[in-house]
Design a protein around this motif. Structure first.
Motif, PDB file in Angstrom:
ATOM      1  N   UNK A   7      33.436  45.046  48.344  1.00 50.74           N
ATOM      2  CA  UNK A   7      34.350  44.396  49.372  1.00 50.74           C
ATOM      3  C   UNK A   7      33.454  43.894  50.456  1.00 50.74           C
ATOM      4  N   UNK A   8      34.286  43.146  51.029  1.00 46.96           N
ATOM      5  CA  UNK A   8      33.532  42.385  52.266  1.00 46.96           C
ATOM      6  C   UNK A   8      33.389  43.250  53.396  1.00 46.96           C
ATOM      7  N   UNK A   9      32.139  43.713  53.884  1.00 47.45           N
ATOM      8  CA  UNK A   9      32.035  44.514  55.129  1.00 47.45           C
ATOM      9  C   UNK A   9      32.585  44.200  56.381  1.00 47.45           C
ATOM     10  N   UNK A  10      33.053  44.968  56.933  1.00 42.75           N
ATOM     11  CA  UNK A  10      33.706  44.911  58.211  1.00 42.75           C
ATOM     12  C   UNK A  10      32.924  45.428  59.424  1.00 42.75           C
ATOM     13  N   UNK A  11      31.914  45.815  59.133  1.00 48.15           N
ATOM     14  CA  UNK A  11      30.961  46.380  60.476  1.00 48.15           C
ATOM     15  C   UNK A  11      29.453  46.621  59.814  1.00 48.15           C
ATOM     16  N   UNK A  12      28.635  46.112  60.598  1.00 44.70           N
ATOM     17  CA  UNK A  12      27.234  46.601  60.541  1.00 44.70           C
ATOM     18  C   UNK A  12      27.052  47.711  61.435  1.00 44.70           C
ATOM     19  N   UNK A  13      26.597  48.976  60.908  1.00 45.62           N
ATOM     20  CA  UNK A  13      26.399  49.760  61.928  1.00 45.62           C
ATOM     21  C   UNK A  13      24.892  50.108  61.786  1.00 45.62           C
ATOM     22  N   UNK A  25      21.465  38.670  60.337  1.00 46.08           N
ATOM     23  CA  UNK A  25      21.610  37.862  59.006  1.00 46.08           C
ATOM     24  C   UNK A  25      23.170  38.310  58.584  1.00 46.08           C
ATOM     25  N   UNK A  26      22.927  39.711  58.333  1.00 48.67           N
ATOM     26  CA  UNK A  26      24.368  40.283  57.753  1.00 48.67           C
ATOM     27  C   UNK A  26      25.560  39.843  58.650  1.00 48.67           C
ATOM     28  N   UNK A  27      25.440  40.050  60.127  1.00 49.51           N
ATOM     29  CA  UNK A  27      26.565  39.748  60.914  1.00 49.51           C
ATOM     30  C   UNK A  27      26.948  38.355  60.557  1.00 49.51           C
ATOM     31  N   UNK A  32      31.045  39.758  60.601  1.00 48.04           N
ATOM     32  CA  UNK A  32      31.517  41.042  61.303  1.00 48.04           C
ATOM     33  C   UNK A  32      30.449  41.697  62.272  1.00 48.04           C
ATOM     34  N   UNK A  33      30.956  42.326  63.187  1.00 46.03           N
ATOM     35  CA  UNK A  33      30.285  42.876  64.327  1.00 46.03           C
ATOM     36  C   UNK A  33      29.190  43.806  63.881  1.00 46.03           C
ATOM     37  N   UNK A  34      27.996  43.685  65.015  1.00 46.29           N
ATOM     38  CA  UNK A  34      27.071  44.892  64.921  1.00 46.29           C
ATOM     39  C   UNK A  34      27.188  45.831  65.896  1.00 46.29           C
ATOM     40  N   UNK A  35      27.104  47.245  65.574  1.00 47.50           N
ATOM     41  CA  UNK A  35      27.653  48.282  66.162  1.00 47.50           C
ATOM     42  C   UNK A  35      26.231  49.230  66.169  1.00 47.50           C
ATOM     43  N   UNK A  44      18.032  46.920  71.105  1.00 46.89           N
ATOM     44  CA  UNK A  44      18.360  46.094  69.990  1.00 46.89           C
ATOM     45  C   UNK A  44      18.116  44.449  70.422  1.00 46.89           C
ATOM     46  N   UNK A  45      17.264  43.817  69.839  1.00 53.66           N
ATOM     47  CA  UNK A  45      16.759  42.467  70.382  1.00 53.66           C
ATOM     48  C   UNK A  45      17.708  41.531  69.809  1.00 53.66           C
ATOM     49  N   UNK A  46      18.491  41.752  68.859  1.00 50.81           N
ATOM     50  CA  UNK A  46      19.677  40.559  68.521  1.00 50.81           C
ATOM     51  C   UNK A  46      20.918  40.697  69.422  1.00 50.81           C
ATOM     52  N   UNK A  47      21.076  41.624  69.907  1.00 49.59           N
ATOM     53  CA  UNK A  47      22.226  42.052  70.558  1.00 49.59           C
ATOM     54  C   UNK A  47      23.237  42.616  69.814  1.00 49.59           C
ATOM     55  N   UNK A  48      24.147  43.432  70.390  1.00 48.53           N
ATOM     56  CA  UNK A  48      25.233  44.367  69.549  1.00 48.53           C
ATOM     57  C   UNK A  48      26.828  43.605  70.068  1.00 48.53           C
TER      58      UNK A  48
END
Length: 165
Positions: A7-13, A25-27, A32-35, A44-48
């Protein structure tokens, strides 16, 4: 693609800032958001997109378990209710790994060098067994599918690092 088959992810934790690797890249791929736990957001260099605290509800049946005294200040596990119930631990423990001598059915640590307070770290890991879970998954190492709390307790009572605490 294996994740997308579920299924499609709703969050990268992120269980810790160190695990940000491909999160951006996953975001972008899944929109979906990164948390991460709030203590790791600045690292976190990419920002959340979202931060959480201990015992935050991420979705139905998925809660955060903050593990502050083992490795990283922001280290957070995920507790997933269900049948079976699952605990996912990033770096605070590892599963069976031949490269560091952790046999099947056991847990270990990749290294103790980042643990600043062994007594506090041990209390944090002992607290995991207060949760109800049937399966223990890791960022590193094979899963523990039977009696995961017994494996944690055995590790904490037998490993030289924890003795005498």
């Amino acid at each position: 693609s294996e994740i997308e088959n579920l299924g499609r992810p709703s969050l990268v934790f992120l269980t810790c800032a160190f695990h940000e690797r491909d999160a951006d890249a996953f975001r972008k791929r899944w929109g979906c958001p990164v948390c991460i736990h709030e203590l790791g957001s600045a690292a976190v260099e990419i920002g959340v997109d979202q931060t959480v605290r201990d015992d935050a509800k991420l979705s139905e049946g998925v809660r955060t378990v903050h593990l502050p005294d083992v490795y990283w200040a922001e280290e957070t596990a995920l507790h997933i209710a269900g049948n079976p119930s699952v605990l996912i631990v990033g770096d605070a423990l590892c599963g069976p790994r031949s490269d560091i001598g952790v046999p099947p059915g056991h847990v270990g640590l990749f290294s103790t060098k980042h643990i600043r307070d062994a007594a506090a770290g041990k209390r944090t890991l002992e607290r995991l067994c207060d949760l109800q879970f049937d399966v223990l998954l890791f960022g590193h190492g094979d899963p523990v599918l039977e009696a995961p709390c017994d494996a944690i307790r055995s590790f904490l009572s037998s490993h030289d690092f924890w003795r005498g605490l």
